[in-house]
Design an enzyme around this catalytic site. Structure first.
Site, mmCIF file in Angstrom:
data_model
loop_
_atom_site.group_PDB
_atom_site.id
_atom_site.type_symbol
_atom_site.label_atom_id
_atom_site.label_comp_id
_atom_site.label_asym_id
_atom_site.label_seq_id
_atom_site.Cartn_x
_atom_site.Cartn_y
_atom_site.Cartn_z
ATOM 1 N N TYR A 120 0.888 -1.184 -0.087
ATOM 2 C CA TYR A 120 0.074 -0.030 0.108
ATOM 3 C C TYR A 120 0.846 1.162 -0.038
ATOM 4 O O TYR A 120 0.885 2.191 -0.796
ATOM 5 C CB TYR A 120 -0.959 0.124 1.117
ATOM 6 C CG TYR A 120 -1.637 1.334 1.244
ATOM 7 C CD1 TYR A 120 -2.924 1.731 0.244
ATOM 8 C CD2 TYR A 120 -1.551 2.140 2.218
ATOM 9 C CE1 TYR A 120 -3.209 2.943 0.345
ATOM 10 C CE2 TYR A 120 -2.334 3.504 2.161
ATOM 11 C CZ TYR A 120 -3.165 3.695 1.297
ATOM 12 O OH TYR A 120 -4.099 5.068 1.389
ATOM 13 N N LYS A 171 1.130 4.182 -3.141
ATOM 14 C CA LYS A 171 0.826 5.594 -2.889
ATOM 15 C C LYS A 171 2.241 6.482 -3.418
ATOM 16 O O LYS A 171 2.007 7.441 -4.142
ATOM 17 C CB LYS A 171 0.351 5.811 -1.693
ATOM 18 C CG LYS A 171 -0.813 5.398 -1.186
ATOM 19 C CD LYS A 171 -2.122 5.595 -2.228
ATOM 20 C CE LYS A 171 -2.595 6.817 -2.285
ATOM 21 N NZ LYS A 171 -3.709 6.793 -3.265
HETATM 22 P P1 NAP Z 1 -12.373 4.026 -0.264
HETATM 23 O O1 NAP Z 1 -13.653 4.610 0.275
HETATM 24 O O2 NAP Z 1 -12.080 2.862 -0.078
HETATM 25 O O3 NAP Z 1 -12.201 4.767 -1.892
HETATM 26 C C1 NAP Z 1 -11.367 4.066 -2.825
HETATM 27 C C2 NAP Z 1 -12.027 4.223 -4.057
HETATM 28 O O4 NAP Z 1 -11.456 3.812 -5.024
HETATM 29 C C3 NAP Z 1 -13.528 3.648 -4.186
HETATM 30 O O5 NAP Z 1 -14.343 4.426 -5.010
HETATM 31 C C4 NAP Z 1 -12.996 2.358 -4.933
HETATM 32 O O6 NAP Z 1 -14.093 1.667 -5.494
HETATM 33 C C5 NAP Z 1 -11.872 2.741 -5.891
HETATM 34 N N1 NAP Z 1 -11.128 1.703 -6.289
HETATM 35 C C6 NAP Z 1 -10.339 0.954 -5.494
HETATM 36 N N2 NAP Z 1 -9.623 0.071 -6.351
HETATM 37 C C7 NAP Z 1 -10.151 0.257 -7.522
HETATM 38 C C8 NAP Z 1 -9.780 -0.609 -8.745
HETATM 39 N N3 NAP Z 1 -9.053 -1.646 -8.814
HETATM 40 N N4 NAP Z 1 -10.385 -0.062 -9.879
HETATM 41 C C9 NAP Z 1 -11.572 0.866 -9.544
HETATM 42 N N5 NAP Z 1 -11.924 1.596 -8.956
HETATM 43 C C10 NAP Z 1 -11.008 0.968 -7.520
HETATM 44 O O7 NAP Z 1 -11.197 4.678 0.598
HETATM 45 P P2 NAP Z 1 -10.847 6.246 0.796
HETATM 46 O O8 NAP Z 1 -10.574 6.552 2.226
HETATM 47 O O9 NAP Z 1 -11.791 7.351 0.497
HETATM 48 O O10 NAP Z 1 -9.590 6.665 -0.056
HETATM 49 C C11 NAP Z 1 -9.345 7.461 -1.209
HETATM 50 C C12 NAP Z 1 -8.001 7.847 -1.516
HETATM 51 O O11 NAP Z 1 -7.643 8.419 -0.366
HETATM 52 C C13 NAP Z 1 -7.031 6.828 -1.842
HETATM 53 O O12 NAP Z 1 -6.225 7.198 -2.831
HETATM 54 C C14 NAP Z 1 -6.132 6.450 -0.644
HETATM 55 O O13 NAP Z 1 -5.227 5.904 -1.079
HETATM 56 C C15 NAP Z 1 -6.293 7.985 -0.213
HETATM 57 N N6 NAP Z 1 -5.861 7.989 1.366
HETATM 58 C C16 NAP Z 1 -6.726 7.447 2.178
HETATM 59 C C17 NAP Z 1 -6.546 7.435 3.638
HETATM 60 C C18 NAP Z 1 -7.596 7.197 4.737
HETATM 61 O O14 NAP Z 1 -7.000 6.731 6.154
HETATM 62 N N7 NAP Z 1 -8.673 6.936 4.345
HETATM 63 C C19 NAP Z 1 -5.318 8.119 4.093
HETATM 64 C C20 NAP Z 1 -4.514 8.589 3.232
HETATM 65 C C21 NAP Z 1 -4.856 8.521 1.953
HETATM 66 P P3 NAP Z 1 -15.139 0.669 -4.766
HETATM 67 O O15 NAP Z 1 -15.954 1.472 -3.763
HETATM 68 O O16 NAP Z 1 -15.952 0.128 -6.040
HETATM 69 O O17 NAP Z 1 -14.227 -0.182 -4.179
#
Ligand code: NAP
Length: 342
Positions: free
Chosen positions: A165, A169
């Site tokens: 992971y 990123k």
């Molecule tokens: P999330 O709710 O799991 O959202 C991830 C999104 O990406 C969902 O819409 C998911 O679709 C889509 N996705 C994942 N794998 C995919 C694939 N192989 N093909 C097409 N779509 C895909 O997570 P989030 O927390 O909102 O994260 C959003 C961003 O923020 C990510 O880039 C993550 O790395 C970054 N981030 C998150 C955190 C945290 O603590 N949450 C911290 C730092 C950075 P589905 O709904 O269909 O699975």
């Protein structure tokens, strides 16, 4: 007509971001993986200013072409949030690294092919994981800043799921900056990357607070669903930021050129998962004896083992106060308890 394209519109951070965009009067194209998700997201937002398009798999190198080809010069801003955020996988390259990297590259290549003259801003959701590798988060002698990078190589990143992971990123963010450098003369857009720590706080919609939540939503939900005596991970610690602050930071670069070329580090306070457990146990007497207490009071010592951070540059650029930890956890807990009562 001009649009903001937001990838991963079914996601936690994306939905808060889309909410702000719609409130501000932007027209939004959200991408999701399936028609079922498109229908459910459309129903949640219930807005004529949101259209949904399918991008079934980020790992495909031309994943976004059909969307950019369809809207081409109508797309003015792009917010790329979609990326795998889960740790239950074994094929780190195909399930984690390639979707993150190819998905990002695909967005940028599609812009270059179809929307180079119209796209003015790209905001890429990176992570604290692009600042340090899993061990680098636990080096209290170091200070993470907007200039810090995770040093891991591809071989380091395929060791285990956490490294994968973190690598996903890092490599995806690096490729955005490299793409800009390589293609500067053919592109109009300015890039801003957003590097949040652990994102806590409520789901954008109460309906989404039932059942299993996204990875970081589960940090709070997992404690609410724990049983007395369950182990609370004493190694889960780092920096926290509220999801509403992360969403605001995704929208500001569309409106202010001072964010062009900036890497924003979104962290408010250092915390340990044990602190979440302590806060819930102390403030929700109705849960007393029903959930795990873990190792009460241990959070302070755990936090002392984590890296320090200095994001004063980001705070100055953003110019707003971040939501405090207690508020963020309270809003999540209240939302989850209410959603599961219905
Ligand atoms: P999330 O709710 O799991 O959202 C991830 C999104 O990406 C969902 O819409 C998911 O679709 C889509 N996705 C994942 N794998 C995919 C694939 N192989 N093909 C097409 N779509 C895909 O997570 P989030 O927390 O909102 O994260 C959003 C961003 O923020 C990510 O880039 C993550 O790395 C970054 N981030 C998150 C955190 C945290 O603590 N949450 C911290 C730092 C950075 P589905 O709904 O269909 O699975």
């Amino acid at each position: 007509m001009s649009f903001v394209l937001v990838s991963g519109a079914s996601g936690y951070i994306a939905q808060h971001t889309i909410r702000i965009l719609l409130e501000k009067g932007y027209k939004v194209i959200g991408t999701v993986r399936t028609q079922e998700k498109a229908d459910s997201v459309a129903q949640l937002f219930n807005s004529d200013n949101l259209v949904l398009e399918l991008v079934p798999e980020l790992a495909k190198i031309d994943a976004f072409d059909h969307v950019f080809e369809k809207y081409n010069t109508q797309i003015k801003h792009v917010i790329h949030t979609a990326s795998p955020v889960r740790y239950n996988m074994t094929d780190f390259e195909n399930e984690m690294l390639l979707p993150a990297i190819n998905g990002t590259r695909s967005v940028l290549e599609s812009i270059k092919k179809f929307s180079a003259d119209s796209v003015e801003t790209v905001v890429y959701t990176s992570s604290i994981s692009a600042l340090a590798n899993p061990a680098g988060i636990f080096k209290p002698e170091t200070t993470l800043t907007e200039e810090t990078w995770n040093p891991d190589t591809w071989n380091d990143a395929i060791k285990d799921v956490h490294s994968a992971y973190y690598g996903s990123k890092t490599f995806a963010e690096r490729s955005t900056w490299e793409f800009i450098k390589e293609n500067r003369d053919q592109l109009k857009f300015q890039l801003t990357t957003i590097c949040p720590g652990y994102v806590l706080g409520p789901q954008a919609f109460d309906e989404n607070a039932k059942g299993a939540l996204c990875y970081s939503g589960e940090l709070v939900n997992g404690i609410l669903n724990s049983k007395p005596g369950d182990v609370i991970d004493q190694h889960l610690a780092g920096s926290f930021i509220d999801v509403r602050d992360v969403a605001k930071a995704h929208v500001l670069p569309l409106e202010d050129p001072k964010f062009a070329g900036q890497r924003l580090v979104l962290m408010n306070e250092r915390f340990a998962l044990q602190d979440v457990a302590d806060f819930i146990n102390e403030n929700y007497p109705e849960l007393k004896g029903k959930i795990s207490v873990g190792n009460p009071g241990a959070g302070k010592d755990i936090v002392a083992t984590t890296s320090k951070y200095d994001n004063s540059k980001t705070r100055k650029l953003l110019g707003f106060e971040f939501v405090p930890f207690e508020q963020s956890v309270t809003d999540s807990v209240n939302q989850i308890l209410a959603a599961n009562k219905e």
